[in-house]
Design a protein around this motif. Sequence first.
Motif, PDB file in Angstrom:
ATOM      1  N   ILE A   1      -7.621   8.871   7.800  1.00 57.30           N
ATOM      2  CA  ILE A   1      -6.940   7.840   8.605  1.00 57.30           C
ATOM      3  C   ILE A   1      -5.790   7.175   7.839  1.00 57.30           C
ATOM      4  O   ILE A   1      -5.312   6.114   8.215  1.00 57.30           O
ATOM      5  CB  ILE A   1      -7.928   6.762   9.108  1.00 57.30           C
ATOM      6  N   ALA A   2      -5.352   7.790   6.728  1.00 63.41           N
ATOM      7  CA  ALA A   2      -4.245   7.207   5.971  1.00 63.41           C
ATOM      8  C   ALA A   2      -3.241   8.298   5.639  1.00 63.41           C
ATOM      9  O   ALA A   2      -3.625   9.439   5.368  1.00 63.41           O
ATOM     10  CB  ALA A   2      -4.763   6.570   4.682  1.00 63.41           C
ATOM     11  N   ALA A   3      -1.954   7.955   5.690  1.00 65.58           N
ATOM     12  CA  ALA A   3      -0.912   8.946   5.381  1.00 65.58           C
ATOM     13  C   ALA A   3       0.089   8.315   4.420  1.00 65.58           C
ATOM     14  O   ALA A   3       0.512   7.176   4.645  1.00 65.58           O
ATOM     15  CB  ALA A   3      -0.206   9.360   6.662  1.00 65.58           C
ATOM     16  N   PRO A   4       0.474   9.020   3.323  1.00 66.31           N
ATOM     17  CA  PRO A   4       1.439   8.434   2.380  1.00 66.31           C
ATOM     18  C   PRO A   4       2.751   8.080   3.089  1.00 66.31           C
ATOM     19  O   PRO A   4       3.298   8.907   3.828  1.00 66.31           O
ATOM     20  CB  PRO A   4       1.665   9.553   1.357  1.00 66.31           C
ATOM     21  N   ILE A   5       3.223   6.854   2.862  1.00 66.76           N
ATOM     22  CA  ILE A   5       4.427   6.387   3.566  1.00 66.76           C
ATOM     23  C   ILE A   5       5.623   7.279   3.235  1.00 66.76           C
ATOM     24  O   ILE A   5       6.408   7.650   4.104  1.00 66.76           O
ATOM     25  CB  ILE A   5       4.716   4.912   3.184  1.00 66.76           C
TER      26      ILE A   5
ATOM     27  N   GLN B   1       0.882  -1.176   0.000  1.00 67.00           N
ATOM     28  CA  GLN B   1       0.000   0.000   0.000  1.00 67.00           C
ATOM     29  C   GLN B   1       0.916   1.221   0.000  1.00 67.00           C
ATOM     30  O   GLN B   1       1.997   1.170   0.575  1.00 67.00           O
ATOM     31  CB  GLN B   1      -0.846   0.042   1.267  1.00 67.00           C
ATOM     32  N   ASN B   2       0.474   2.317  -0.600  1.00 67.85           N
ATOM     33  CA  ASN B   2       1.362   3.486  -0.580  1.00 67.85           C
ATOM     34  C   ASN B   2       1.133   4.329   0.668  1.00 67.85           C
ATOM     35  O   ASN B   2       1.744   5.358   0.844  1.00 67.85           O
ATOM     36  CB  ASN B   2       1.202   4.313  -1.862  1.00 67.85           C
ATOM     37  N   HIS B   3       0.273   3.843   1.564  1.00 65.32           N
ATOM     38  CA  HIS B   3      -0.041   4.624   2.751  1.00 65.32           C
ATOM     39  C   HIS B   3       0.061   3.780   4.019  1.00 65.32           C
ATOM     40  O   HIS B   3      -0.163   2.573   3.993  1.00 65.32           O
ATOM     41  CB  HIS B   3      -1.462   5.193   2.646  1.00 65.32           C
ATOM     42  N   HIS B   4       0.403   4.468   5.084  1.00 64.61           N
ATOM     43  CA  HIS B   4       0.290   3.866   6.413  1.00 64.61           C
ATOM     44  C   HIS B   4      -1.150   4.086   6.864  1.00 64.61           C
ATOM     45  O   HIS B   4      -1.709   5.161   6.644  1.00 64.61           O
ATOM     46  CB  HIS B   4       1.268   4.553   7.374  1.00 64.61           C
ATOM     47  N   LEU B   5      -1.712   3.062   7.480  1.00 67.76           N
ATOM     48  CA  LEU B   5      -3.135   3.113   7.796  1.00 67.76           C
ATOM     49  C   LEU B   5      -3.358   3.055   9.301  1.00 67.76           C
ATOM     50  O   LEU B   5      -2.777   2.217   9.989  1.00 67.76           O
ATOM     51  CB  LEU B   5      -3.801   1.900   7.120  1.00 67.76           C
ATOM     52  N   PHE B   6      -4.213   3.939   9.780  1.00 61.84           N
ATOM     53  CA  PHE B   6      -4.556   3.932  11.201  1.00 61.84           C
ATOM     54  C   PHE B   6      -5.757   2.999  11.377  1.00 61.84           C
ATOM     55  O   PHE B   6      -6.910   3.432  11.399  1.00 61.84           O
ATOM     56  CB  PHE B   6      -4.861   5.360  11.659  1.00 61.84           C
ATOM     57  N   GLN B   7      -5.461   1.701  11.474  1.00 60.65           N
ATOM     58  CA  GLN B   7      -6.533   0.684  11.487  1.00 60.65           C
ATOM     59  C   GLN B   7      -7.571   0.866  12.602  1.00 60.65           C
ATOM     60  O   GLN B   7      -8.745   0.541  12.397  1.00 60.65           O
ATOM     61  CB  GLN B   7      -5.932  -0.718  11.566  1.00 60.65           C
ATOM     62  N   PRO B   8      -7.189   1.366  13.782  1.00 55.84           N
ATOM     63  CA  PRO B   8      -8.209   1.499  14.829  1.00 55.84           C
ATOM     64  C   PRO B   8      -9.419   2.345  14.435  1.00 55.84           C
ATOM     65  O   PRO B   8     -10.481   2.209  15.030  1.00 55.84           O
ATOM     66  CB  PRO B   8      -7.433   2.136  15.988  1.00 55.84           C
ATOM     67  N   LEU B   9      -9.275   3.219  13.425  1.00 57.01           N
ATOM     68  CA  LEU B   9     -10.447   4.010  13.029  1.00 57.01           C
ATOM     69  C   LEU B   9     -11.054   3.559  11.699  1.00 57.01           C
ATOM     70  O   LEU B   9     -11.914   4.237  11.136  1.00 57.01           O
ATOM     71  CB  LEU B   9     -10.080   5.506  12.966  1.00 57.01           C
ATOM     72  N   LEU B  10     -10.611   2.398  11.208  1.00 60.57           N
ATOM     73  CA  LEU B  10     -11.163   1.883   9.943  1.00 60.57           C
ATOM     74  C   LEU B  10     -12.684   1.727  10.012  1.00 60.57           C
ATOM     75  O   LEU B  10     -13.397   1.954   9.037  1.00 60.57           O
ATOM     76  CB  LEU B  10     -10.576   0.509   9.646  1.00 60.57           C
ATOM     77  N   TYR B  11     -13.173   1.296  11.188  1.00 63.83           N
ATOM     78  CA  TYR B  11     -14.616   1.056  11.293  1.00 63.83           C
ATOM     79  C   TYR B  11     -15.390   2.350  11.063  1.00 63.83           C
ATOM     80  O   TYR B  11     -16.531   2.329  10.617  1.00 63.83           O
ATOM     81  CB  TYR B  11     -14.970   0.425  12.654  1.00 63.83           C
TER      82      TYR B  11
END
Length: 431
Positions: A63-67, A41-51
């Motif tokens: 909730i995603a930031a480019p790596i 993925q080209n981004h780091h994902l803050f999974q705790p807020l995926l819902y």
Amino acid sequence: MNSPTGRDRPRVVILGAGFAGLRLARSLRGTAVDVVVIDRQNHHLFQPLLYQVATAGLAAPDIAAPIRRVLRRNKSLRVIYGEVTKLEPDKKRVWLGDEALSYDILAIATGAGHSYFGRDEWAEFAPGLKTLRDAQDIRSRILRAFEAAERIEVEAERGPWLRFAVVGAGPTGVELAGALAELARKILPGDFRRFDSGMTEVLLIEGGPRVLSAYPEDLSQSAERQLEKLGVTVRCDARVTMIDADGISINEGERIAARTTIWAAGVQVSPILEGLGCPLDRAGRAHVSPDLSLQGQPDIYVLGDAAHVEEAGKQVPGVAPAAMQMGKHAAQSIRRRLAGKQSRPFRYRDKGSMATIGRASAVAEIGRLHLRGYAAWLAWLFVHLIFLVGFRSRIVVLINWAWAYIGYRPAARVLAELAEDGQAEAPPEKL
Ligand SMILES: Cc1cc2nc3c(=O)[nH]c(=O)nc-3n(C[C@H](O)[C@H](O)[C@H](O)COP(=O)(O)OP(=O)(O)OC[C@H]3O[C@@H](n4cnc5c(N)ncnc54)[C@H](O)[C@@H]3O)c2cc1C
């Protein structure tokens, strides 16, 4: 160090820029190594807020930031956007399709995905929540189910579209069920003409005897009460035996007609770990040595959800703080190795666990302190905002969130006009 890369400075290759990989990469800044971070993925994902994205509370960029952006300051670090398909530990290289990359030190932090317990055919009808794509798929299914219900003239036929089943009552299932019930009861009322969205049924199906089984019993009970107050029907001791497009079957043939099912049960680690030749646990996690390297392969570290780490006979949980602590520890181990020193064992510092259920409801275990309801929710909110560092902007997210989340405003309920293949997104199934 005898380097297979033939370079003066050792090359550390990090697979995965999730919580563990990113923390390792950041902690290696200033160390005399060249770092290569590879992620599919080209981004780091803050999974705790995926819902929140899945239930139309937040938009994906929140909730995603480019790596590349997150790691831009480290000039001896390179980011590769690609999928590692094979590991070749004896030759000290990894493969991205037909392209090989050599390493001196390898850190595997590829996280975990879903397991359908051998019933992979269920994935089509009950998507799991792990990536942004999953969250957007779930959000689309939820919104389209309400749209389909609006087009049905006969009231009796509307039921299956207004019944949502969430399978698995761990933290993700609890969060999803709570947020879905709030969407239906507090955000959508007034938007539809043919039905009252407040009549939507949200079922939380759990095979075990209680929700949040990893939490103390009093918090499980509190979570169940808070869910029921939001309108979620909790079904424990309910084993799913079949899932298809029309619904799910549980226990001895009980059938539930639900056009939308979401999978929040079962964890499986990436099969690429099988190429390591080390012992794996049932979920495919690698058993690691106390310093997080592999037994007999000190150049390979396995971190985060991909690692099976035990302390005093208890498994370190698959949560973001544990993954970050492992990333930091691996950086220290690498530095000590390069300095010719013995590595130290990893120690997990448990800062507690919390699961949100809805606005103003949650449970939290912080040491001996057990919090419920509003107090737990405030603790959850505080911790998640602190950890959103590096994302789009904490202030922007906070404002969006406050507007959408606290004020019950529509935030991310727009369905894309065009699907990824350029085709118009299909309207709800023809009725
Ligand atoms: C829906 C959901 C909610 C959660 N909520 C919480 C919570 O509230 N609190 C909490 O503490 N924890 C929570 N967790 C757990 C937490 O997110 C994980 O424990 C944490 O992300 C693990 O970090 P990691 O670095 O091991 O893996 P991840 O963060 O999953 O990162 C793995 C990375 O590896 C990449 N990758 C995988 N395979 C490959 C490959 N073959 N090639 C290249 N790249 C690859 C992926 O793209 C990903 O970026 C939640 C998890 C989920 C799914």
